[in-house]
Enzyme design. Structure first.
Site, mmCIF file in Angstrom:
data_model
loop_
_atom_site.group_PDB
_atom_site.id
_atom_site.type_symbol
_atom_site.label_atom_id
_atom_site.label_comp_id
_atom_site.label_asym_id
_atom_site.label_seq_id
_atom_site.Cartn_x
_atom_site.Cartn_y
_atom_site.Cartn_z
ATOM 1 N NE ARG A 192 7.309 -9.045 -8.311
ATOM 2 C CZ ARG A 192 7.030 -9.856 -9.333
ATOM 3 N NH1 ARG A 192 7.925 -9.998 -10.307
ATOM 4 N NH2 ARG A 192 5.886 -10.508 -9.376
ATOM 5 C CD GLU A 218 7.903 -2.562 -12.063
ATOM 6 O OE1 GLU A 218 6.793 -3.051 -12.404
ATOM 7 O OE2 GLU A 218 8.932 -3.237 -11.952
ATOM 8 C CG HIS A 231 7.572 -5.740 -14.788
ATOM 9 N ND1 HIS A 231 7.278 -5.527 -13.467
ATOM 10 C CD2 HIS A 231 7.694 -7.087 -14.921
ATOM 11 C CE1 HIS A 231 7.212 -6.696 -12.825
ATOM 12 N NE2 HIS A 231 7.469 -7.651 -13.706
#
Length: 320
Positions: A237, A266, A285
């Site tokens: 994270r 994000e 991601h």
């Protein structure tokens, strides 16, 4: 019944999950991220069911208050820090998750971690770009064998990464707040104090859950303690690493580079300074983004909706 599926960037939700098989359902699939609470409320107006992808979209008390028609929120995964479960319950919203069992869950993020490690150590992206521009052999790579892999967090994913490190003939060390030497040894790693983890690692890979104790855990002091030849990889994270400190470390040559798949915001804003740091490999991601993983998550999301409509919701997530 209106169902809205959020953040289907790859336009695969309908095919992989079978949403159109749900009877008497109007299914709307959104392909672009919606960030603002007002825009989100407009996009979800009238929806009884919303399917969210991981932690991309926060659902807090004010969000639920803007969505009076919402009755079921499905999230991919069984843990989502972006959802206020107590607020959901207070607004009469059931929250269901997906387990995404199978090989996709067990290996996808660990595999991507090693893609980033190898890309950084062998300058894969830099050499690819150079070759396309007509240049040949512009960098010197670094071996993995005989070097030290530091694993910050030795849970399921950290253990997988550690075992692959052993296959590369690396010395594996590990630390986390509750890790014991015995548990580390069981994963083929050596427990070391936190300071030694940062100072000794040639490759430092982050595999912690995000929480109050881990936010900003990798900060200026930790980055300054690392070798100038070391790389940092984060597929966990974004907020675990102080991004401002990381930008300073990369620009200042404190460390040799970084491979990142996660960020504090994000999608990563176009103006974010991480986009302009040297010796970095940046991915959007992708750790969990595989066909098998998406098929499992979206299929289970449809199962969650069907069970809820039948009056017997499954995989329900509740506040502790």
């Amino acid at each position: 019944m209106k169902i809205v599926v959020l953040d289907d960037y790859q336009r695969v939700a309908r095919d992989l999950g079978g949403f159109d098989s749900l009877p008497d359902a109007e299914v709307e699939v959104l392909h672009e991220h919606i960030a603002g609470p007002g825009d989100l409320a407009d996009a979800l107006r009238g929806a009884e069911v919303v399917v969210s992808m991981r932690e991309r979209t926060p659902f807090r008390a004010d969000t639920f208050a803007r969505l009076p028609d919402l009755r079921l929120l499905v999230t991919t995964g069984m843990v989502n820090a972006a959802i206020d479960l107590a607020a959901a319950a207070a607004h009469g919203v059931t929250v269901s998750g997906t387990t995404a069992t199978g090989s996709a869950k067990s290996s996808a993020t660990a595999e991507l971690t090693w893609a980033l490690i190898l890309a950084c150590r062998r300058h894969v992206v830099t050499e690819d770009r150079a070759l396309r521009e007509g240049r040949w052999q512009t960098t010197l790579g670094a071996d993995l064998a005989g070097t030290t892999l530091g694993v910050l967090g030795l849970g399921r994913l950290g253990t997988q990464v550690a075992r692959i490190g052993q296959a590369f003939d690396m010395r594996v060390i590990a630390w986390s707040e509750n890790l014991t030497p015995e548990r580390a040894a069981g994963a083929g790693a050596t427990w070391v104090p936190k300071d030694e983890l940062f100072a000794a690692s040639d490759v430092l890979s982050v595999h912690l859950k995000l929480g109050d104790r881990t936010t900003g855990l990798v900060g200026r002091a930790e980055l300054a303690a690392m070798k100038a030849s070391a790389i940092l990889v984060n597929t966990s994270r974004g907020p675990i690493v102080d991004e401002n400190a990381l930008v300073t470390a990369l620009n200042g040559g404190w460390i040799a580079g970084a491979g990142l798949d996660v960020y504090g915001i994000e999608p990563l804003p176009l103006s974010d300074p991480l986009r302009y740091t040297p010796n970095t490999v940046l991915l959007p991601h992708l750790g969990y983004v595989t066909e098998a993983g998406y098929r499992a998550m979206y299929t289970q999301a449809v199962e969650d909706i069907a069970a809820w409509r039948a009056g017997s919701p499954i995989r329900v997530m509740a506040a502790e």
